[in-house]
Scaffold this active site. Structure first.
Site, mmCIF file in Angstrom:
data_model
loop_
_atom_site.group_PDB
_atom_site.id
_atom_site.type_symbol
_atom_site.label_atom_id
_atom_site.label_comp_id
_atom_site.label_asym_id
_atom_site.label_seq_id
_atom_site.Cartn_x
_atom_site.Cartn_y
_atom_site.Cartn_z
ATOM 1 N N LYS A 1 -7.130 -28.740 -6.835
ATOM 2 C CA LYS A 1 -8.346 -28.564 -6.060
ATOM 3 C C LYS A 1 -9.199 -29.812 -6.236
ATOM 4 C CE LYS A 1 -7.660 -24.444 -4.300
ATOM 5 N NZ LYS A 1 -7.447 -24.283 -2.834
ATOM 6 N N ASP B 1 -6.473 -30.439 -2.482
ATOM 7 C CA ASP B 1 -6.991 -29.501 -1.483
ATOM 8 C C ASP B 1 -8.509 -29.485 -1.598
ATOM 9 O OD1 ASP B 1 -7.535 -27.523 0.302
ATOM 10 O OD2 ASP B 1 -6.512 -25.916 -0.789
ATOM 11 N N GLU C 1 -5.424 -32.087 1.730
ATOM 12 C CA GLU C 1 -5.485 -30.820 2.472
ATOM 13 C C GLU C 1 -6.929 -30.486 2.830
ATOM 14 O OE1 GLU C 1 -3.538 -27.721 0.303
ATOM 15 O OE2 GLU C 1 -4.248 -26.147 1.656
ATOM 16 N N ASP D 1 -5.573 -26.860 7.009
ATOM 17 C CA ASP D 1 -5.419 -25.478 6.563
ATOM 18 C C ASP D 1 -6.457 -24.644 7.323
ATOM 19 O OD1 ASP D 1 -5.528 -23.044 5.208
ATOM 20 O OD2 ASP D 1 -5.636 -23.866 3.204
ATOM 21 N N LYS E 1 -0.672 -20.080 6.907
ATOM 22 C CA LYS E 1 -0.820 -18.809 6.179
ATOM 23 C C LYS E 1 -0.834 -17.696 7.211
ATOM 24 C CE LYS E 1 -3.755 -20.973 2.684
ATOM 25 N NZ LYS E 1 -5.125 -21.196 2.227
HETATM 26 MG MG MG Z 1 -5.949 -24.888 1.287
#
Ligand code: MG
Length: 369
Positions: free
Chosen positions: A163, A188, A213, A238, A262
């Site tokens: 992250k 991300d 990301e 994303d 996702k």
């Molecule tokens: Mg993500």
């Protein structure tokens, strides 16, 4: 496959330790579970938008209400042969992809059970194992992070995701890259930055990241295209891709060189497969992301990840990584591949919620029949 009963459960699944990202901290994962009944058959779906509308505009509470008041009545009593028909029945209701995903993933499970066909085969996959990556949230100190990465590398994980947010940014990446010069890794940002932060992303080019990301706003495509033109590191979208339409626009604009898919974020498996196919045609590789779902939702992600164009290791985690007791059974376990890499195996048996834990963790419940 006429749908004659729909049960909805808003659950809070306690994590072993809080999950910290650019937008906050979750001590438990809020999800919407959906059970579809068709005659003597029943099947489960799951969407995990979290407790607060911070990852996207939806929360588990809003998804529960939208599914209960609008989506479930729209599909109850109807028979669907294809996922597109189910989506069409819900299409008048705008957005709310997580709410739609709970019904869509349950419908695919129902179809799998009804036809006796493993879900990944139904979706069009020809393989039954794929590698997964290791992910690490924001920690108190860099010194806490490095041993975790060392452990992941020793365990054979083929890539690591970190992250990235203000205060947990370039110096962290510098330390990790110094310690692991050849590690495949990416960051991300969970939409924590704007195009005004271009210089910081230019600096990231020095670290040979596999991708960055979702660096910019959760609903942006234009600025991501502008950023991608000005940095060497591939941008991966994303949060910004919430529909097939937005995926098509992102590809046309050149907003990314990777796409994370996702099922929950895009309205379910029907749209996830369509986006996968669009990306494949455009030469854009994909990977499956996760929302810390129970083993029930993870089984759907696992089936999806078997499709050909998911070439970057997935964010699918063993149950024990986040939960003392997974709400669904059997818990997800990693299966080591022939080269020693941890991965996930598609199964003909999908994990199902445990009645005892469902009763303990449910916050709201509704039956539409
Ligand atoms: Mg993500």
């Amino acid at each position: 496959m006429k749908i004659d009963r729909i049960d909805l459960y808003h659950v809070a699944m306690p994590l072993i330790s809080p999950w910290r990202t650019a937008y906050g901290e979750d001590a438990d994962i809020h999800a919407l579970l959906c059970r579809l009944g068709s005659g003597s058959l029943e099947a489960w779906g799951e969407a995990a938008p979290f407790a607060a509308p911070c990852y996207s505009a939806e929360s588990a509470g809003s998804a529960f209400l939208i599914a209960r008041d609008w989506l479930a009545p729209a599909v109850l009593g109807q028979a669907f042969d294809r996922g597109e028909q189910l989506q069409q029945a819900m299409a008048v209701y705008k957005g709310n992809p997580f709410a739609k995903s709970a019904l869509d993933t349950a419908w695919w499970s129902l179809k799998s059970i009804n036809t006796g066909t493993p879900l990944h085969t139904l979706l069009g996959a020809t393989r039954d194992w794929v590698p997964v990556g290791a992910d690490f949230g924001v920690m108190d100190r860099i010194e806490d992070l490095l041993p975790h990465i060392d452990e992941a590398v020793s365990a054979g994980f083929s890539r690591v995701k970190l992250k990235f947010r203000p205060g947990w940014d370039i110096p962290v990446i510098q330390r990790v890259r110094d310690a692991f010069p050849s590690l495949t890794m990416h960051v991300d940002c969970n939409s924590g930055y704007t195009i005004d932060d271009l210089e910081q992303f230019r600096q990231l080019d020095a670290f040979q990241l596999a991708m960055i990301e979702q660096p910019l706003q959760h609903d942006d495509l234009h600025d991501h295209a502008q950023l991608q033109r000005q940095i060497e590191t591939p941008v991966c979208l994303d949060e910004s891709v919430r529909s097939v339409h937005l995926a098509r626009q992102a590809l046309a604009l050149g907003s990314c060189q990777y796409m994370n898919i996702k099922p929950g974020r895009v309205g379910g498996l029907t749209h996830a497969v369509a986006i996968h196919d669009l990306c494949q045609q455009a030469g854009i590789p994909c990977w499956v992301g996760g929302m810390l779902e129970s083993a029930c939702g993870s089984a759907h992600c696992t089936a999806l990840a078997m499709l050909d164009n998911f070439t970057y290791p997935a964010d699918i985690f063993p149950s024990s990584r986040f939960y003392d007791q997974d709400l669904a059974s059997p818990p997800l376990e990693l299966i080591t591949g022939p080269d020693g890499t941890p991965g996930v195996q598609a199964s003909s048996e999908l994990a199902l919620p445990r009645e005892d834990l469902l009763q303990q963790q449910v916050l709201q419940q509704a039956t539409i029949c």
